[in-house]
Write a protein that holds these residues in place. Structure first.
Motif, PDB file in Angstrom:
ATOM      1  N   CYS A   1     -25.015 -23.071  40.998  1.00  0.00           N
ATOM      2  CA  CYS A   1     -25.008 -24.524  40.843  1.00  0.00           C
ATOM      3  C   CYS A   1     -25.816 -25.159  41.964  1.00  0.00           C
ATOM      4  O   CYS A   1     -25.521 -24.938  43.141  1.00  0.00           O
ATOM      5  CB  CYS A   1     -23.578 -25.039  40.861  1.00  0.00           C
ATOM      6  SG  CYS A   1     -23.471 -26.827  40.873  1.00  0.00           S
TER       7      CYS A   1
ATOM      8  N   LEU B   1     -25.860 -28.164  42.911  1.00  0.00           N
ATOM      9  CA  LEU B   1     -25.171 -29.268  43.581  1.00  0.00           C
ATOM     10  C   LEU B   1     -24.284 -28.778  44.723  1.00  0.00           C
ATOM     11  O   LEU B   1     -24.309 -29.319  45.814  1.00  0.00           O
ATOM     12  CB  LEU B   1     -24.325 -30.050  42.573  1.00  0.00           C
ATOM     13  CG  LEU B   1     -25.117 -30.847  41.536  1.00  0.00           C
ATOM     14  CD1 LEU B   1     -24.196 -31.308  40.405  1.00  0.00           C
ATOM     15  CD2 LEU B   1     -25.795 -32.048  42.178  1.00  0.00           C
ATOM     16  N   CYS B   2     -23.478 -27.731  44.438  1.00  0.00           N
ATOM     17  CA  CYS B   2     -22.532 -27.262  45.455  1.00  0.00           C
ATOM     18  C   CYS B   2     -22.966 -25.929  46.074  1.00  0.00           C
ATOM     19  O   CYS B   2     -22.388 -25.492  47.066  1.00  0.00           O
ATOM     20  CB  CYS B   2     -21.134 -27.144  44.866  1.00  0.00           C
ATOM     21  SG  CYS B   2     -20.994 -25.881  43.595  1.00  0.00           S
TER      22      CYS B   2
ATOM     23  N   CYS C   1     -16.938 -30.509  41.480  1.00  0.00           N
ATOM     24  CA  CYS C   1     -18.363 -30.434  41.172  1.00  0.00           C
ATOM     25  C   CYS C   1     -18.582 -30.508  39.660  1.00  0.00           C
ATOM     26  O   CYS C   1     -17.749 -30.053  38.863  1.00  0.00           O
ATOM     27  CB  CYS C   1     -18.943 -29.133  41.718  1.00  0.00           C
ATOM     28  SG  CYS C   1     -20.733 -29.050  41.487  1.00  0.00           S
TER      29      CYS C   1
ATOM     30  N   HIS D   1     -20.276 -28.789  37.803  1.00  0.00           N
ATOM     31  CA  HIS D   1     -20.318 -27.507  37.083  1.00  0.00           C
ATOM     32  C   HIS D   1     -18.951 -27.127  36.506  1.00  0.00           C
ATOM     33  O   HIS D   1     -18.873 -26.277  35.622  1.00  0.00           O
ATOM     34  CB  HIS D   1     -20.936 -26.393  37.949  1.00  0.00           C
ATOM     35  CG  HIS D   1     -20.007 -25.716  38.904  1.00  0.00           C
ATOM     36  ND1 HIS D   1     -19.961 -25.990  40.250  1.00  0.00           N
ATOM     37  CD2 HIS D   1     -19.063 -24.764  38.700  1.00  0.00           C
ATOM     38  CE1 HIS D   1     -19.045 -25.236  40.829  1.00  0.00           C
ATOM     39  NE2 HIS D   1     -18.478 -24.482  39.909  1.00  0.00           N
TER      40      HIS D   1
HETATM   41 ZN   LIG Z   1     -21.317 -26.966  41.528  1.00  0.00          ZN
END
Ligand SMILES: [Zn+2]
Ligand SMILES: [Zn+2]
Length: 278
Positions: A29, A31-32, A45, A47
């Motif tokens: 992912c 983002l994280c 998150c 995801h």
């Molecule tokens: Zn994530």
């Protein structure tokens, strides 16, 4: 200046999209930084929405959605859906339906998971009971056809800014549009691109399931002239060899006028309204 800002935001969307997709193919992912199959309760998150870990429960989804804007969530899911390479995985046609009670609807499908976002007029006004008396949207998530989250489960609050953007998506403001760079639906393409451009960017396929557009081309000879069958046969041959759609090739013909109608193909079905609860 406005144009410059626009270019800049497209540019940053491009680099963000690149980050997303290069991570996604590796199962990471962007983002994280965690694996998409991982679930850490302390790190909410987007995801989680893919529900790749069984410990992701409804309450976690609610907790996550309360901290995100609706179009942030939709943008992310559109990018995910697009990894399957088909525009037909996003259906927001109903968002533009002339139905005063329906403010927004969008379906997104990826693998066996389907997300449906839904805002009715009464949702923006708030329902009568104290738990949902504020402007909100509803979300349904089905996995393998079975509901994981029902429409009636959550009332996710919408801010004034989000409501403004929902109306912008519906085309309420001529000078302000809300686009999803790299996550365009058919509707976005029809709204933002002239048809000739869509034809230019298409590649023909004989595999019906792979087809993203269905083209119907009407060819008409100019008055006093005829179209030779052999010319058409040549174009069909060229289409097979090059993959360039007929709609584009007919432009080579002299003394004819061609009209092409572009239709989306294999679009996912919007969720039946009868099944929904408020
Ligand atoms: Zn994530
Ligand atoms: Zn509601």
């Amino acid at each position: 200046m406005v144009k410059k800002n626009h270019e800049k935001s497209i540019e940053s969307a491009a680099s963000e999209y690149k980050e997303f997709s290069s991570g996604f193919v590796e199962g990471i992912c962007y983002l994280c930084g965690e694996k998409i199959v991982r679930f850490d309760q302390n790190k909410p998150c987007l995801h989680w929405l893919l529900r790749k870990h069984k410990r992701v429960k409804k309450k976690h989804i609610k907790q996550l959605l309360d901290s995100k804007e609706i179009f942030q969530v939709i943008s992310y899911l559109r990018w995910v859906a697009k990894t399957e390479g088909k525009l037909s995985q996003v259906n927001d046609f109903e968002a533009y339906e002339a139905n005063p009670k329906l403010i927004y609807q969008e379906n997104i499908k990826y693998e066996d998971t389907e997300w449906t976002f839904w805002v009715k007029k009464e949702d923006l006004e708030g329902h009568k009971d104290q738990y949902s008396s504020f402007p909100h949207y509803h979300l349904q998530i089905t996995i393998d056809g079975r509901p994981f989250v029902n429409f009636s489960d959550f009332h996710i609050a919408l801010s004034e800014w989000e409501i403004f953007n929902i109306y912008a998506r519906k085309g309420a403001f001529p000078s302000y549009k809300y686009a999803f760079p790299f996550g365009e639906s058919y509707l976005d393409l029809f709204t933002f691109l002239p048809e000739e451009k869509i034809v230019d960017e298409m590649v023909a396929t004989d595999d019906e399931k792979k087809a993203q557009y269905h083209l119907q081309t009407f060819i008409e000879a100019d008055p006093g002239t005829t179209i030779k069958g052999e010319d058409i046969a040549k174009l069909i041959e060229e289409r097979k060899k090059t993959g360039v759609p007929l709609a584009k090739l007919v432009q080579k013909l002299k003394n004819v006028r061609a009209k092409t109608i572009v239709m989306p193909e294999n679009l996912i079905e919007p969720v039946s309204r009868k099944k929904r609860k408020r």
